[in-house]
Design a protein around this motif. Structure first.
Motif, mmCIF file in Angstrom:
data_model
loop_
_atom_site.group_PDB
_atom_site.id
_atom_site.type_symbol
_atom_site.label_atom_id
_atom_site.label_comp_id
_atom_site.label_asym_id
_atom_site.label_seq_id
_atom_site.Cartn_x
_atom_site.Cartn_y
_atom_site.Cartn_z
ATOM 1 N N ARG A 36 0.840 -1.187 0.000
ATOM 2 C CA ARG A 36 0.000 0.000 0.000
ATOM 3 C C ARG A 36 0.881 1.245 0.000
ATOM 4 N NH1 ARG A 36 -3.980 -2.274 4.609
ATOM 5 N NH2 ARG A 36 -5.051 -3.776 3.303
ATOM 6 N N PRO A 37 0.485 2.285 -0.728
ATOM 7 C CA PRO A 37 1.321 3.488 -0.818
ATOM 8 C C PRO A 37 1.592 4.135 0.544
ATOM 9 C CG PRO A 37 -0.397 3.545 -2.478
ATOM 10 C CD PRO A 37 -0.667 2.364 -1.592
ATOM 11 N N TRP A 38 0.614 4.203 1.420
ATOM 12 C CA TRP A 38 0.826 4.854 2.713
ATOM 13 C C TRP A 38 1.780 4.040 3.577
ATOM 14 C CZ3 TRP A 38 -0.382 2.210 7.108
ATOM 15 C CH2 TRP A 38 -1.244 1.119 6.974
ATOM 16 N N TRP A 39 1.760 2.714 3.429
ATOM 17 C CA TRP A 39 2.651 1.868 4.211
ATOM 18 C C TRP A 39 4.094 2.018 3.726
ATOM 19 C CZ3 TRP A 39 3.311 -0.043 8.658
ATOM 20 C CH2 TRP A 39 4.231 -1.056 8.895
ATOM 21 N N ALA A 40 4.289 2.052 2.428
ATOM 22 C CA ALA A 40 5.630 2.249 1.874
ATOM 23 C C ALA A 40 6.172 3.617 2.277
ATOM 24 C CB ALA A 40 5.595 2.113 0.356
ATOM 25 N N TRP A 41 5.320 4.641 2.233
ATOM 26 C CA TRP A 41 5.738 5.981 2.623
ATOM 27 C C TRP A 41 6.122 6.019 4.103
ATOM 28 C CZ3 TRP A 41 3.745 9.570 6.091
ATOM 29 C CH2 TRP A 41 4.282 10.836 5.999
ATOM 30 N N SER A 42 5.334 5.372 4.971
ATOM 31 C CA SER A 42 5.637 5.377 6.404
ATOM 32 C C SER A 42 6.924 4.596 6.699
ATOM 33 C CB SER A 42 4.467 4.833 7.215
ATOM 34 O OG SER A 42 4.206 3.499 6.858
ATOM 35 N N GLN A 43 7.183 3.541 5.958
ATOM 36 C CA GLN A 43 8.434 2.804 6.127
ATOM 37 C C GLN A 43 9.629 3.682 5.748
ATOM 38 O OE1 GLN A 43 7.613 -0.629 3.663
ATOM 39 N NE2 GLN A 43 7.624 -1.955 5.470
#
Length: 90
Positions: free
Chosen positions: A4-11
């Motif tokens: 998910r884009p938000w998960w990749a960004w948060s990582q």
């Protein structure tokens, strides 16, 4: 399976925070810089000239002076044929 884009960004944000923290921690305990370790510092004053070529504003008033420090540094490379990396901060 896609990330998910938000998960990749948060990582990415979390990894950046960890890297910055580790670099700062090492610099704090070893009292050395991470890069651009060869440098020189100069101290002086900056005066805004009378004939500015920028729009009128409240910050750059003619004759206003600021105290400043300039640090000029370069990176030491093991290979003499490497490109020179230099930096300056005001």
């Amino acid at each position: 399976m896609t990330t998910r884009p938000w998960w990749a960004w948060s990582q990415l944000v979390g990894l950046r925070a960890v890297c910055v923290f580790l670099i700062a921690l090492k610099s704090f305990f070893t009292r050395t810089r991470m890069s651009h370790e060869n440098g020189i510092v100069a101290r002086g004053r900056i005066r805004v000239v009378d004939n500015l070529a920028i729009p009128q504003n409240d910050f750059f008033l003619p004759g206003r002076e600021f105290s400043c420090r300039l640090r000029h540094a370069s990176v030491s490379l093991m290979d003499d044929a490497g490109l020179f990396v230099r930096g300056a901060s005001l």
